[in-house]
Design a protein around this motif. Structure first.
Motif, mmCIF file in Angstrom:
data_model
loop_
_atom_site.group_PDB
_atom_site.id
_atom_site.type_symbol
_atom_site.label_atom_id
_atom_site.label_comp_id
_atom_site.label_asym_id
_atom_site.label_seq_id
_atom_site.Cartn_x
_atom_site.Cartn_y
_atom_site.Cartn_z
ATOM 1 N N THR A 52 30.179 27.657 -13.193
ATOM 2 C CA THR A 52 29.481 27.150 -14.373
ATOM 3 C C THR A 52 29.707 25.646 -14.499
ATOM 4 N N PRO A 53 28.725 24.910 -15.014
ATOM 5 C CA PRO A 53 28.891 23.469 -15.169
ATOM 6 C C PRO A 53 29.663 23.118 -16.443
ATOM 7 N N ALA A 54 30.236 21.941 -16.464
ATOM 8 C CA ALA A 54 30.880 21.432 -17.678
ATOM 9 C C ALA A 54 29.854 21.362 -18.800
ATOM 10 N N ASP A 55 30.252 21.774 -20.001
ATOM 11 C CA ASP A 55 29.329 21.730 -21.132
ATOM 12 C C ASP A 55 29.825 20.814 -22.248
ATOM 13 N N LEU A 56 30.861 20.064 -21.971
ATOM 14 C CA LEU A 56 31.420 19.167 -22.984
ATOM 15 C C LEU A 56 32.214 18.089 -22.278
ATOM 16 N N ARG A 57 32.017 16.850 -22.717
ATOM 17 C CA ARG A 57 32.866 15.751 -22.268
ATOM 18 C C ARG A 57 32.943 14.727 -23.386
ATOM 19 N N MET A 58 34.172 14.364 -23.761
ATOM 20 C CA MET A 58 34.351 13.516 -24.937
ATOM 21 C C MET A 58 35.459 12.489 -24.710
ATOM 22 N N PRO A 59 35.130 11.243 -24.489
ATOM 23 C CA PRO A 59 36.140 10.187 -24.574
ATOM 24 C C PRO A 59 36.495 9.959 -26.051
ATOM 25 N N ILE A 60 37.791 9.992 -26.380
ATOM 26 C CA ILE A 60 38.222 9.863 -27.772
ATOM 27 C C ILE A 60 39.208 8.706 -27.875
ATOM 28 N N PRO A 61 38.721 7.493 -28.021
ATOM 29 C CA PRO A 61 39.618 6.322 -28.031
ATOM 30 C C PRO A 61 40.573 6.299 -29.218
ATOM 31 N N ASP A 62 40.225 6.975 -30.339
ATOM 32 C CA ASP A 62 41.104 6.937 -31.508
ATOM 33 C C ASP A 62 42.309 7.856 -31.356
ATOM 34 N N PHE A 63 42.422 8.586 -30.241
ATOM 35 C CA PHE A 63 43.587 9.429 -29.992
ATOM 36 C C PHE A 63 44.327 8.953 -28.733
ATOM 37 N N GLY A 65 43.286 7.066 -26.236
ATOM 38 C CA GLY A 65 42.541 6.983 -24.994
ATOM 39 C C GLY A 65 42.352 8.297 -24.277
ATOM 40 N N LEU A 66 42.357 9.411 -25.001
ATOM 41 C CA LEU A 66 42.135 10.706 -24.379
ATOM 42 C C LEU A 66 40.681 10.866 -23.946
ATOM 43 N N GLU A 67 40.471 11.689 -22.933
ATOM 44 C CA GLU A 67 39.129 12.105 -22.556
ATOM 45 C C GLU A 67 39.184 13.590 -22.247
ATOM 46 N N LEU A 68 38.281 14.355 -22.857
ATOM 47 C CA LEU A 68 38.293 15.801 -22.743
ATOM 48 C C LEU A 68 37.030 16.284 -22.050
ATOM 49 N N ALA A 69 37.179 17.397 -21.315
ATOM 50 C CA ALA A 69 36.027 18.053 -20.702
ATOM 51 C C ALA A 69 36.282 19.551 -20.706
ATOM 52 N N ALA A 70 35.243 20.334 -20.983
ATOM 53 C CA ALA A 70 35.355 21.788 -20.983
ATOM 54 C C ALA A 70 34.472 22.372 -19.897
ATOM 55 N N VAL A 71 35.067 23.265 -19.097
ATOM 56 C CA VAL A 71 34.339 24.011 -18.070
ATOM 57 C C VAL A 71 34.683 25.479 -18.284
ATOM 58 N N GLY A 72 33.707 26.261 -18.702
ATOM 59 C CA GLY A 72 34.004 27.653 -19.011
ATOM 60 C C GLY A 72 35.050 27.740 -20.108
#
Length: 287
Positions: A52-63, A65-72
């Motif tokens: 399955t492809p990634a369905d979420l990606r979020m750079p969150i500079p206010d935390f 410099g985190l960057e999140l991605a969800a796959v399944g």
């Protein structure tokens, strides 16, 4: 909760469902903490594993410099900085339709709020400890100004993907009570309950994306780092996995990111559900 200043969306920010109020129930995710330099590689690895492809990606500079991605059912949490102790001890992330509704359910089972609700760029969050000791971060997603749903990019795969589940093993005496705990905490009814053919009489149940394993056999409870399970139609052909052993007719594998997963054959009777089904009228957690 304090407000978060509006921010321009980075080019790589996308969410298939920007408003989690549209979800039928909570989305329970495993967590993998990684360095930001390997995020793209890990996304591709879990896409190959699950099909399955990634369905979420979020750079969150206010935390930080985190960057999140969800796959399944996997949430990849990337950072260039060292992770904090509480980030490393948090077992689950849960995307919830309503943060207030989720906290209300958890209050019913005696969960402890470790970090109260606060506004963040994706929406709002809180951190809690479940009665079984597991720590979870709850996140309510709400769209940013101008943000539109973005369908995941379709990618062709030459083999069927494995179903990735979060795994929790307990003694058989605690099995039924733990299943009830997570049914109430997540507002979901279990969709699978099985008795595995093994010398120690293993019991299995799935509650949303969580596999609960009830057994008194040491081969299933000795490894505290086995937080994942894979359900596959061809369990001996899992991309990127290295076998670690074959206890009681199935096996443990090490994935490309170093995680250890327990592999089950889908022929055992696990139900595949397209989305978590709400329990009665409380599954959406609408406040």
């Amino acid at each position: 909760m304090p407000t978060v200043p509006a921010a321009a969306l980075p080019d790589r920010w996308f969410r298939t469902t920007p408003d989690s109020a549209l979800l039928p129930g909570p989305r329970l995710l495993a967590r993998s903490l990684i360095h930001v330099s390997v995020l793209d590689e890990r996304i591709r690895s879990y896409e190959r594993l699950t099909g399955t492809p990634a369905d979420l990606r979020m750079p969150i500079p206010d935390f930080g410099g985190l960057e999140l991605a969800a796959v399944g059912n996997m949430l990849l949490i990337a950072s260039a900085r060292p992770f904090t102790d509480i980030q490393r001890r948090t077992a689950y992330s849960v995307i919830v339709p309503s943060l207030d509704g989720a906290l209300g359910r958890l209050d019913q089972v005696g969960a402890t709020v470790l970090e109260p609700p606060e506004r963040i760029l994706p929406g709002a969050r809180a951190r809690v400890r479940f009665p079984d000791g597991a720590i979870a971060e709850l996140v309510e997603h709400r769209p940013n100004p101008g943000e539109q749903p973005r369908p995941p990019e379709l990618r062709r795969s030459g083999r069927p993907g494995a179903r990735l589940l979060l795994r929790k093993a307990v003694s058989r005496s605690m099995f039924a009570s733990l299943v009830r705990l997570y049914e109430t905490a997540l507002g979901l009814d279990r969709d699978t309950r099985l008795q595995a053919d093994a010398p120690d009489g293993i019991e299995l149940a799935t509650v949303g994306n969580l596999l609960v394993v009830g057994t008194d056999g040491p081969e299933f409870t000795r490894a505290s780092d086995v937080r994942l399970a894979l359900v596959a139609s061809t369990p001996r052909d899992i991309p990127g996995a290295r076998p670690l052993g074959a206890p009681a007719g199935h096996r443990l594998v090490r994935l490309e990111d170093g995680s250890v997963a327990e592999v089950w054959d889908s022929a055992a009777g696990f139900h595949e559900t397209p989305a978590a089904s709400p329990r009665g009228t409380t599954g959406t957690g609408a406040a």
